[in-house]
Write an enzyme that holds these catalytic residues in place. Structure first.
Site, PDB file in Angstrom:
ATOM      1  NE  ARG A  46      -0.472   1.673   3.599  1.00  0.00           N
ATOM      2  CZ  ARG A  46       0.858   1.933   3.803  1.00  0.00           C
ATOM      3  NH1 ARG A  46       1.211   1.783   4.336  1.00  0.00           N
ATOM      4  NH2 ARG A  46       0.165   3.373   3.361  1.00  0.00           N
ATOM      5  CB  ALA A  48       0.552   7.052  -4.062  1.00  0.00           C
ATOM      6  NE  ARG A  89      -6.251   0.632  -2.232  1.00  0.00           N
ATOM      7  CZ  ARG A  89      -5.824   1.653  -0.796  1.00  0.00           C
ATOM      8  NH1 ARG A  89      -4.560   0.999  -1.173  1.00  0.00           N
ATOM      9  NH2 ARG A  89      -5.890   1.844  -0.217  1.00  0.00           N
ATOM     10  CG  ASP A 234      -2.951   8.170  -2.292  1.00  0.00           C
ATOM     11  OD1 ASP A 234      -2.647   8.836   0.105  1.00  0.00           O
ATOM     12  OD2 ASP A 234      -2.640   7.204  -1.624  1.00  0.00           O
ATOM     13  CG  ASN A 244      -2.206  11.788   2.218  1.00  0.00           C
ATOM     14  OD1 ASN A 244      -1.781  10.294   1.270  1.00  0.00           O
ATOM     15  ND2 ASN A 244      -2.154  11.594   3.365  1.00  0.00           N
ATOM     16  CE  LYS A 245      -5.492   5.171   4.268  1.00  0.00           C
ATOM     17  NZ  LYS A 245      -6.650   5.002   2.939  1.00  0.00           N
TER      18      LYS A 245
HETATM   19  O1  MRU Z   1      -4.983   3.673   1.668  1.00  0.00           O
HETATM   20  P1  MRU Z   1      -3.337   3.658   1.620  1.00  0.00           P
HETATM   21  O2  MRU Z   1      -2.822   2.755   2.769  1.00  0.00           O
HETATM   22  O3  MRU Z   1      -2.358   2.774   0.469  1.00  0.00           O
HETATM   23  O4  MRU Z   1      -3.021   4.818   1.945  1.00  0.00           O
HETATM   24  C1  MRU Z   1      -1.455   5.851   1.894  1.00  0.00           C
HETATM   25  C2  MRU Z   1      -2.063   7.482   1.682  1.00  0.00           C
HETATM   26  O5  MRU Z   1      -2.898   7.664   2.087  1.00  0.00           O
HETATM   27  C3  MRU Z   1      -0.457   7.424   1.954  1.00  0.00           C
HETATM   28  O6  MRU Z   1      -0.514   9.009   2.908  1.00  0.00           O
HETATM   29  C4  MRU Z   1       0.061   8.059   0.668  1.00  0.00           C
HETATM   30  O7  MRU Z   1      -0.096   6.965  -0.345  1.00  0.00           O
HETATM   31  C5  MRU Z   1       1.036   9.000   0.519  1.00  0.00           C
HETATM   32  S1  MRU Z   1       2.443   7.185   0.996  1.00  0.00           S
HETATM   33  C6  MRU Z   1       3.942   7.736   0.190  1.00  0.00           C
END
Ligand code: MRU
Length: 342
Positions: A46, A48, A89, A234, A244-245
């Protein structure tokens, strides 16, 4: 981090299963593309940039398993493999950037040549993420003053990038530059990437980290315990809006209200110039069970309705700067992003 999050072993992809961390460090050797797709869907891989890298190797694996000797038939089957990855995804654009590059790499006179070219392109994508995350971390560290306490959300370290890290990369590089730095990490419900992964990665780097629940962020920012917020991304739209998350937008609003900087660190592979603004970014809706349960244990009445958007969008006006390997950019983002994105 000693253990590599993603490693190509020639015909197999070794991943560190992020869904089991931090209590179990389990490596899985994936020797077919179906398992790579599943690993992405189940967040074993997981973050990005890491999703993009894993998908690229997965496509190379899928191609290597195609048995036909007819080139047209081979390309039809390869397209099917690619489609499966594209449906894994929806939000992280690194996945789609990697897919586009793999499609372009699927050229050559013979099938063997194409298969070889796909493996080489996947390795290149991996290497480029590694280099980009190191470069952006060095640049970003210049923004962080000695003695700063940063707040970060979700996980944007080596695990998430198959490289050096983005938000956590900046924090690591700050320490390497000889500055004192400490971190507040949000647990990041529902899947606890902060509590499980960021806490683990920072402790391995001997960087002081305090774990808080997501709802404590406002309290600590109000108490002036946080000097700045730094997160990964992301997908970054052409106007600088950032997906982002889930929970990132809340932190950006808090940072603006309290007049502390809100930084986004991401490689240029996270920029999507095809979308004019963040409202066009597809937001993944995941299973409600991730909300009604914690680590498989039910926490709410049976039959409750739960919502589970995995990401939110922070408008560019809340972002102090976006840190990329090609430079640190600020408003007006549109013009700056256009000049740095490939
Ligand atoms: O659902 P995830 O765990 O894949 O979400 C990841 C994030 O939101 C990270 O903050 C994002 O991918 C940046 S990773 C360098």
């Amino acid at each position: 981090m000693a253990a590599k999050a993603i490693e190509w072993l020639g015909g197999r992809l070794r991943i560190l299963d992020q869904s089991k961390l931090p209590h179990q460090q389990i490596f899985a050797d994936l020797d077919n593309y179906h398992d790579v797709v599943l690993a992405i869907k189940e967040l074993k891989v997981r973050g990005a940039p890491a999703i993009g890298v894993a998908a690229a190797y997965g496509i190379a694996l899928g191609a290597s398993d195609i048995k036909t000797e007819n080139k047209d038939e081979f390309l039809i089957q390869l397209n099917q493999v690619i489609k499966t990855f594209a449906a894994s995804r929806p939000t992280a654009v690194n996945l789609f950037q990697a897919i586009e590059r793999m499609k372009k790499a699927a050229r050559g006179d013979g099938i063997a040549e194409i298969k070889n070219s796909l493996v080489n392109e996947a390795k290149r994508i991996h290497q480029e993420e590694e280099t980009a995350t190191r470069q952006l971390s060095q640049l970003g560290a210049e923004l962080i003053k000695d003695g700063f306490t940063l707040l970060t959300h979700c996980n944007a370290g080596p695990l998430a990038t198959a490289g050096y890290g983005t938000a956590l990369g900046v924090i690591k590089a700050t320490k390497e530059q000889g500055k004192k730095v400490s971190v507040f990490a949000t647990e990041t419900r529902p899947l606890l990437q902060g509590a499980r992964l960021t806490a683990w990665e920072l402790m391995q780097e001997s960087i002081p980290v305090t774990l808080i629940t997501d709802s404590m962020a406002g309290y600590f920012i109000q108490q002036r315990k946080i000097d700045c917020v730094i997160v990964g991304a992301d997908r970054i739209a052409a106007n600088g809006d950032v997906a982002n998350k889930i929970g990132t937008y809340t932190l950006a609003v808090l940072a603006k209200e309290s007049k502390i900087p809100f930084y986004v660190a991401a490689p240029t592979s996270t920029i999507d110039l095809s979308l004019s603004s963040g409202d066009k970014i597809p937001i993944e809706e995941r299973s409600p069970e991730e909300v009604t349960h914690v680590q498989g244990v039910p926490i709410s009445p049976q039959g409750i309705t739960a919502a589970n958007p995995a990401f939110d969008v922070t408008p560019h006006s809340y972002i102090t700067a976006i840190i990329t390997e090609k430079g640190i950019i600020r408003e007006p983002y549109g013009k700056e992003l256009l000049s740095i994105a490939k």
